[in-house]
Design an enzyme around this catalytic site. Structure first.
Site, PDB file in Angstrom:
ATOM      1  N   THR A 225      55.724  33.539  54.026  1.00 21.78           N
ATOM      2  CA  THR A 225      56.005  33.755  52.609  1.00 21.78           C
ATOM      3  C   THR A 225      56.909  32.672  52.036  1.00 21.78           C
ATOM      4  O   THR A 225      57.571  31.931  52.749  1.00 21.78           O
ATOM      5  CB  THR A 225      56.647  35.132  52.380  1.00 21.78           C
ATOM      6  OG1 THR A 225      57.904  35.182  53.053  1.00 21.78           O
ATOM      7  CG2 THR A 225      55.747  36.248  52.884  1.00 21.78           C
ATOM      8  N   ASP A 226      56.936  32.626  50.721  1.00 25.17           N
ATOM      9  CA  ASP A 226      57.810  31.687  50.020  1.00 25.17           C
ATOM     10  C   ASP A 226      59.040  32.431  49.489  1.00 25.17           C
ATOM     11  O   ASP A 226      59.248  33.604  49.813  1.00 25.17           O
ATOM     12  CB  ASP A 226      57.055  30.971  48.896  1.00 25.17           C
ATOM     13  CG  ASP A 226      56.507  31.920  47.833  1.00 25.17           C
ATOM     14  OD1 ASP A 226      56.932  33.095  47.776  1.00 25.17           O
ATOM     15  OD2 ASP A 226      55.658  31.484  47.051  1.00 25.17           O
ATOM     16  N   LEU A 227      59.813  31.778  48.679  1.00 25.70           N
ATOM     17  CA  LEU A 227      61.043  32.362  48.149  1.00 25.70           C
ATOM     18  C   LEU A 227      60.783  33.634  47.338  1.00 25.70           C
ATOM     19  O   LEU A 227      61.616  34.527  47.295  1.00 25.70           O
ATOM     20  CB  LEU A 227      61.766  31.316  47.291  1.00 25.70           C
ATOM     21  CG  LEU A 227      63.153  31.662  46.799  1.00 25.70           C
ATOM     22  CD1 LEU A 227      64.093  31.941  47.971  1.00 25.70           C
ATOM     23  CD2 LEU A 227      63.698  30.533  45.949  1.00 25.70           C
TER      24      LEU A 227
ATOM     25  N   ILE B 204      55.917  36.100  48.562  1.00 24.06           N
ATOM     26  CA  ILE B 204      54.458  36.150  48.633  1.00 24.06           C
ATOM     27  C   ILE B 204      53.977  35.042  49.573  1.00 24.06           C
ATOM     28  O   ILE B 204      54.699  34.085  49.858  1.00 24.06           O
ATOM     29  CB  ILE B 204      53.799  36.037  47.242  1.00 24.06           C
ATOM     30  CG1 ILE B 204      54.141  34.723  46.561  1.00 24.06           C
ATOM     31  CG2 ILE B 204      54.210  37.204  46.370  1.00 24.06           C
ATOM     32  CD1 ILE B 204      53.411  34.491  45.257  1.00 24.06           C
TER      33      ILE B 204
END
Length: 130
Positions: free
Chosen positions: A14-16, A19
């Protein structure tokens, strides 16, 4: 025939925003292709060693439809769309339950050690056509 591969979204995927980072969908579909070929009884290491043949990605047309999130269980479906002499086009979808999150048409080409396209061996074509 549709092959189905299941995976879970880990924190590292996931990203920040929490997601799945867009490039990780390509990793999910790559893993699914590898497992699909393995389940067909194709040993890619042996194919390279004995035939000098490997698959390379020539093109990917991708659609990002909905976000996957941390801890989601995803299914990647793979189907043969086109089986050519040295080329193989696959339709791959990433789903969360029945919800389609990502779709791609992936074009693979069989190449020899010189990097030039090579015709798929008949036994391999038969397995891919099932």
């Amino acid at each position: 025939m549709t092959h189905r591969f299941t995976c879970r979204v880990y924190y590292e995927d996931t990203d920040l925003a929490g997601i799945v980072y867009h490039a990780n969908y390509l990793k999910f579909i790559e893993r699914a292709r590898t497992e699909w070929v393995r389940e067909l009884g194709v040993d890619q290491g042996r194919l390279k060693a004995e035939e000098g043949l490997v698959f390379v990605v020539r093109r990917i047309d991708a659609e990002y439809l909905r976000p996957a999130k941390f801890d989601d269980v995803l299914a990647v479906e793979t189907e043969v769309a086109v089986l050519g002499g040295s080329r193989l086009e696959l339709d791959q979808r990433v789903l969360r339950e029945s919800e389609r999150l990502f779709a791609a048409r992936v074009t693979l080409v069989a190449v020899g050690e010189d990097g030039r396209p090579r015709r798929l061996p008949a036994t391999l074509r038969e397995r891919l056509a099932t």
